[in-house]
Write a protein that holds these residues in place. Sequence first.
Motif, PDB file in Angstrom:
ATOM      1  N   LYS A 144       0.747  -1.141  -0.085  1.00 26.31           N
ATOM      2  CA  LYS A 144       0.036   0.049  -0.159  1.00 26.31           C
ATOM      3  C   LYS A 144       0.824   1.395  -0.113  1.00 26.31           C
ATOM      4  O   LYS A 144       0.576   2.173  -0.796  1.00 26.31           O
ATOM      5  CB  LYS A 144      -0.891   0.004   1.302  1.00 26.31           C
TER       6      LYS A 144
ATOM      7  N   SER B 155       2.057   2.687  -3.414  1.00 28.20           N
ATOM      8  CA  SER B 155       1.038   3.490  -4.112  1.00 28.20           C
ATOM      9  C   SER B 155       0.929   4.748  -3.725  1.00 28.20           C
ATOM     10  O   SER B 155       0.561   5.475  -4.562  1.00 28.20           O
ATOM     11  CB  SER B 155      -0.366   2.683  -4.158  1.00 28.20           C
TER      12      SER B 155
ATOM     13  N   ILE C 103     -12.435   9.166  -1.292  1.00 27.76           N
ATOM     14  CA  ILE C 103     -11.921   8.402  -2.452  1.00 27.76           C
ATOM     15  C   ILE C 103     -10.909   7.417  -2.032  1.00 27.76           C
ATOM     16  O   ILE C 103     -11.184   6.438  -2.255  1.00 27.76           O
ATOM     17  CB  ILE C 103     -11.770   9.320  -3.540  1.00 27.76           C
ATOM     18  N   ALA C 104      -9.960   7.770  -0.998  1.00 19.70           N
ATOM     19  CA  ALA C 104      -8.961   7.024  -0.699  1.00 19.70           C
ATOM     20  C   ALA C 104      -9.406   6.098   0.213  1.00 19.70           C
ATOM     21  O   ALA C 104      -8.891   4.882   0.066  1.00 19.70           O
ATOM     22  CB  ALA C 104      -7.740   7.886  -0.234  1.00 19.70           C
TER      23      ALA C 104
ATOM     24  N   SER D  23     -12.214   4.820   0.536  1.00 17.29           N
ATOM     25  CA  SER D  23     -13.489   3.969  -0.106  1.00 17.29           C
ATOM     26  C   SER D  23     -12.624   2.830  -0.898  1.00 17.29           C
ATOM     27  O   SER D  23     -12.881   1.634  -0.947  1.00 17.29           O
ATOM     28  CB  SER D  23     -14.412   4.774  -1.065  1.00 17.29           C
ATOM     29  N   TYR D  24     -11.598   3.363  -1.702  1.00 16.44           N
ATOM     30  CA  TYR D  24     -10.743   2.410  -2.406  1.00 16.44           C
ATOM     31  C   TYR D  24     -10.122   1.483  -1.540  1.00 16.44           C
ATOM     32  O   TYR D  24      -9.949   0.237  -2.088  1.00 16.44           O
ATOM     33  CB  TYR D  24      -9.729   3.312  -3.339  1.00 16.44           C
ATOM     34  N   ASP D  25      -9.401   1.897  -0.382  1.00 17.75           N
ATOM     35  CA  ASP D  25      -8.833   0.942   0.654  1.00 17.75           C
ATOM     36  C   ASP D  25      -9.735  -0.042   1.110  1.00 17.75           C
ATOM     37  O   ASP D  25      -9.521  -1.419   1.076  1.00 17.75           O
ATOM     38  CB  ASP D  25      -8.219   1.710   1.867  1.00 17.75           C
ATOM     39  N   GLN D  26     -10.934   0.345   1.480  1.00 14.41           N
ATOM     40  CA  GLN D  26     -11.918  -0.730   1.994  1.00 14.41           C
ATOM     41  C   GLN D  26     -12.356  -1.853   0.736  1.00 14.41           C
ATOM     42  O   GLN D  26     -12.634  -2.938   1.038  1.00 14.41           O
ATOM     43  CB  GLN D  26     -13.309   0.150   2.455  1.00 14.41           C
ATOM     44  N   ILE D  27     -12.623  -1.358  -0.238  1.00  9.91           N
ATOM     45  CA  ILE D  27     -13.010  -2.007  -1.443  1.00  9.91           C
ATOM     46  C   ILE D  27     -11.887  -3.010  -1.693  1.00  9.91           C
ATOM     47  O   ILE D  27     -12.092  -4.187  -1.781  1.00  9.91           O
ATOM     48  CB  ILE D  27     -13.313  -1.323  -2.612  1.00  9.91           C
ATOM     49  N   SER D  28     -10.751  -2.790  -1.785  1.00 12.47           N
ATOM     50  CA  SER D  28      -9.402  -3.477  -1.977  1.00 12.47           C
ATOM     51  C   SER D  28      -9.457  -4.510  -0.874  1.00 12.47           C
ATOM     52  O   SER D  28      -9.204  -5.770  -1.233  1.00 12.47           O
ATOM     53  CB  SER D  28      -8.123  -2.807  -2.103  1.00 12.47           C
TER      54      SER D  28
ATOM     55  N   ARG E  55     -12.139  -7.204  -1.172  1.00 16.24           N
ATOM     56  CA  ARG E  55     -11.577  -8.299  -2.339  1.00 16.24           C
ATOM     57  C   ARG E  55     -10.617  -9.310  -1.849  1.00 16.24           C
ATOM     58  O   ARG E  55     -10.865 -10.453  -2.223  1.00 16.24           O
ATOM     59  CB  ARG E  55     -11.289  -7.496  -3.482  1.00 16.24           C
TER      60      ARG E  55
END
Length: 327
Positions: A8, A11, A304-305, A307-312, A315
């Motif tokens: 992480k 990125s 946004i950051a 949300s992206y972290d939680q989605i990743s 998964r």
Amino acid sequence: MKSIIKQKEFSIFVIVVLLSIVLSFVSPVFLTFENFLDIIEGNVVMAILAVGMTLVIITGDIDVSVAAATTAVAVIIGSLFGFLPDSWISILILFLIAPVIGIIIGAINGMLVSKIKIPAIVVTLGTLNIINGLVLYLTNGQYLNSTNFPKPFLTFANFELFGIPILIYLLTAVAILTWFILKHTLIGRSVLAIGGKSQSAVRVGIDFDKVKLFVFAYMGFLAGVAAIAQTAYTKAVDPNGLLGVEMMVIAAVVLGGTNIQGGRGSIQGTLLGVLLLAIMQNGMILAHIDTFWQKVVTGAIIVIAVSYDQISYRRQQAKLAKIEVEA
């Protein structure tokens, strides 16, 4: 190399580099050594608090009283300046008194969370308001300037080594110490274990209450250090100077890759998160963007950051679940 790219932190580092390149076209002043030093020094207090907040959030808790605690310690040491000797001993006294006061405040939070089992958000919201109320009552909201500051403290505040301000060295020392605790000590591994699966951690013999007390007390310790840094940077004590900083601290930690639900995080990621927020703010100031738009952009990037972290993360957890079922 592949393992580094997948991390992480990598990125976030790439985002910092790309944002810096873009902002260098917006303002030629941005990509200068002096500007970067100003950015880092101006955010030392937030970075110190974010380093401590990383441990708290890794355990699955949150502390919204950090800015209030820092202000309280700053007010106390500011009131002591008139009684300190006009020698370098005063610096040593401050570096003893300020962290101890911070530890006491943090330990109170930790005791309420670990022993009485009150949710951390409730406890720290309560102490936030109590501390702010007491500080404003005792100071009447008055600003204390540097006229009563001992000369050695002002010398310390202005000191530079190889052209780098002393506060940046202080932040470096705090970051290295916390990284070492988290990665190479039993209590640090316990912090990660409790944040991951608290019930499993307790079953293998980790003292849940002890770990919770430690992270809040350590957060208080760093609030005391941050109070010295804040007073040295501003050369003043402002009872309202850190209002709202706790939200930026939490945002920096989450932007740095620490899971808001606990279990994972790193000091280097947090420092990159602080740097990302600091660069965004500095770039928007140099670009003459209005203050309210700065808040909108910063808030949007944070959402946004996260949300992206939680989605990743979900998964990754889903893939692990599938592997376990197939096995």
